[in-house]
Design a protein around this motif. Structure first.
Motif, short mmCIF file in Angstrom:
data_model
loop_
_atom_site.label_atom_id
_atom_site.label_comp_id
_atom_site.label_asym_id
_atom_site.label_seq_id
_atom_site.Cartn_x
_atom_site.Cartn_y
_atom_site.Cartn_z
N ILE A 190 2.94 -112.67 -5.89
CA ILE A 190 2.49 -112.01 -4.66
C ILE A 190 2.21 -110.55 -4.98
CG2 ILE A 190 3.11 -111.38 -2.29
CD1 ILE A 190 5.02 -113.80 -2.31
N VAL A 191 1.02 -110.09 -4.60
CA VAL A 191 0.59 -108.73 -4.92
C VAL A 191 0.29 -107.97 -3.63
CG1 VAL A 191 -1.13 -107.32 -6.11
CG2 VAL A 191 -0.39 -109.50 -7.12
N ALA A 192 0.88 -106.79 -3.49
CA ALA A 192 0.61 -105.92 -2.34
C ALA A 192 -0.28 -104.77 -2.81
CB ALA A 192 1.91 -105.37 -1.76
N VAL A 193 -1.32 -104.48 -2.02
CA VAL A 193 -2.27 -103.43 -2.36
C VAL A 193 -2.27 -102.38 -1.26
CG1 VAL A 193 -4.66 -102.87 -2.90
CG2 VAL A 193 -3.69 -105.05 -3.67
N TRP A 194 -1.85 -101.17 -1.60
CA TRP A 194 -1.90 -100.05 -0.65
C TRP A 194 -3.29 -99.43 -0.70
CZ3 TRP A 194 2.69 -101.84 -2.05
CH2 TRP A 194 3.78 -101.70 -1.17
N GLY A 195 -4.02 -99.51 0.40
CA GLY A 195 -5.37 -98.98 0.47
C GLY A 195 -6.39 -100.10 0.39
N ALA A 196 -7.13 -100.32 1.48
CA ALA A 196 -8.10 -101.41 1.53
C ALA A 196 -9.53 -100.87 1.57
CB ALA A 196 -7.83 -102.30 2.74
N GLY A 197 -9.74 -99.75 0.89
CA GLY A 197 -11.10 -99.24 0.72
C GLY A 197 -11.81 -100.02 -0.36
N ALA A 198 -12.86 -99.42 -0.92
CA ALA A 198 -13.67 -100.14 -1.90
C ALA A 198 -12.87 -100.55 -3.13
CB ALA A 198 -14.86 -99.26 -2.31
N ASP A 242 6.45 -101.51 10.45
CA ASP A 242 7.14 -100.99 9.27
C ASP A 242 6.71 -101.82 8.07
OD1 ASP A 242 9.43 -99.46 7.94
OD2 ASP A 242 9.96 -101.56 7.55
N VAL A 243 6.15 -101.15 7.07
CA VAL A 243 5.56 -101.86 5.94
C VAL A 243 6.61 -102.68 5.19
CG1 VAL A 243 4.38 -101.59 3.72
CG2 VAL A 243 3.69 -100.20 5.69
N ARG A 244 7.74 -102.08 4.93
CA ARG A 244 8.78 -102.80 4.17
C ARG A 244 9.20 -104.07 4.89
NH1 ARG A 244 14.36 -103.01 3.95
NH2 ARG A 244 15.23 -103.42 1.87
N SER A 245 9.43 -103.96 6.18
CA SER A 245 9.86 -105.14 6.94
C SER A 245 8.77 -106.20 6.95
CB SER A 245 10.20 -104.73 8.38
OG SER A 245 11.27 -103.81 8.40
N ALA A 246 7.51 -105.76 7.10
CA ALA A 246 6.39 -106.72 7.11
C ALA A 246 6.26 -107.43 5.77
CB ALA A 246 5.10 -105.99 7.46
N LEU A 247 6.43 -106.68 4.68
CA LEU A 247 6.33 -107.31 3.36
C LEU A 247 7.45 -108.31 3.12
CD1 LEU A 247 5.26 -104.29 1.11
CD2 LEU A 247 3.86 -106.25 1.78
N LEU A 248 8.65 -107.96 3.56
CA LEU A 248 9.76 -108.90 3.42
C LEU A 248 9.50 -110.17 4.22
CD1 LEU A 248 12.84 -106.49 3.57
CD2 LEU A 248 11.96 -107.73 1.57
N GLU A 249 8.94 -110.02 5.41
CA GLU A 249 8.65 -111.19 6.23
C GLU A 249 7.58 -112.06 5.60
OE1 GLU A 249 7.18 -112.24 10.80
OE2 GLU A 249 7.73 -110.19 10.25
#
Length: 299
Positions: A190-198, A242-249
């Motif tokens: 599972i990969v999280a990417v901060w920033g959804a620009g180009a 909250d990003v951390r909580s969302a990622l854990l979920e």
């Protein structure tokens, strides 16, 4: 010709400038058909990168048609009439770094490498339109551009793909791919990417191509999150949750296996390096702890 020129901090103008000419035998002149503005250009605009001079032509993402070539370009190099994409770092193709395919570390293309080393801590290759730290080369936000070591740096496009389909080979796609490649992504991760620009969008696509099972896009702009969602990625609006909580979920309480920062530089000086977060602790449900700041980063 007309070109986009840096005229001072937070100031650019379209100006009339001299047409480029062949200066070395391996140069080529390209008539620019498409160019792009990079997020990194903002670092020049707002003064974070020194050595910009009034009248410098900006732009390091461009492509076009070859209209003139120097006599030193070999048989495998571009010819007049060829359609080419130009990568932003300038590589000579012959030094130790280039032979090791470390083209952004080319030892011969930046005449100001010593200045770059003092500023960045290491020398860099020459870069189009990106200050005199990287050679002072005129950029591609112009009608014409001089391409240096064109036999190495001009990528010939031998297909009917449109400019919009191949322009991103100049910078954005390789940048996104390198981010994903550096993560050493394994199948099913599972990969999280901060920033959804180009760059972030390409990093997500490359992460999936390299085997990621789930990709999560983190941003606040609705159109960016919608674009990511349309490609099948999970999305997190950091202004809404909250990003951390969302990622854990989203990860069954485990968190992402790999993380990519696709924002970069001054935009993430604060929260990305120094932040307070919750951590389980023996004897109590939650304990507050502050990360130690990275060297050189002020809280």
């Amino acid at each position: 010709m007309k070109a986009v020129c840096w005229t001072g901090r937070n100031s650019v103008e379209v100006q009339e400038v001299p047409d480029p000419s062949l200066l070395n035998s391996r140069d080529a002149i390209v008539k620019v058909t498409s160019t792009a503005i990079c997020g990194s250009d903002l670092h020049l605009l707002d003064g974070y990168v020194p050595t910009m001079q009034n009248g410098d032509v900006m732009g390091h993402e461009f492509m076009g048609e070859v209209v003139e070539t120097g006599p030193g370009i070999g048989d495998d190099g571009p010819r007049v009439g060829d359609r080419v994409v130009v990568p932003f770092p300038i590589a000579c193709g012959a030094c130790a770094a280039c032979r090791a395919e470390l083209y952004s570390c080319c030892e011969n293309s930046n005449p100001n490498a010593g200045i770059a080393e003092r500023f960045f801590g290491h020398p860099t290759a020459g870069i189009y339109g990106y200050s005199h730290l990287t050679g002072g080369f005129a950029g591609g936000q112009a009608e014409y551009a001089r391409v240096v070591f064109a036999d190495v740096n001009a990528l010939r496009i031998e297909s009917d793909l449109t400019d919009e389909q191949v322009l991103f080979l100049s910078d954005v796609l390789p940048t996104g791919y390198m981010a994903a490649d550096l993560c050493d992504i394994q199948e099913g991760e599972i990969v999280a990417v901060w920033g959804a620009g180009a760059v972030g969008q390409f990093a997500m696509d490359c992460a999936r191509a390299l085997g990621a099972e789930k990709v999560v896009a983190i941003d606040k702009e609705p159109y960016r999150l919608e674009m990511a969602a349309a490609q099948g990625y999970d999305t997190v609006d950091f202004e809404e949750v909250d990003v951390r909580s969302a990622l854990l979920e989203l990860t069954g309480g485990r968190g992402p296996d790999k993380c990519i920062d696709a924002v970069g530089m001054e935009a993430t000086h604060g929260a990305a390096h120094v932040r307070v977060y919750d951590r389980p602790s023996a004897g109590r449900s939650r304990a507050r702890r502050r990360c130690r700041p990275c060297p050189g980063v002020r809280p």
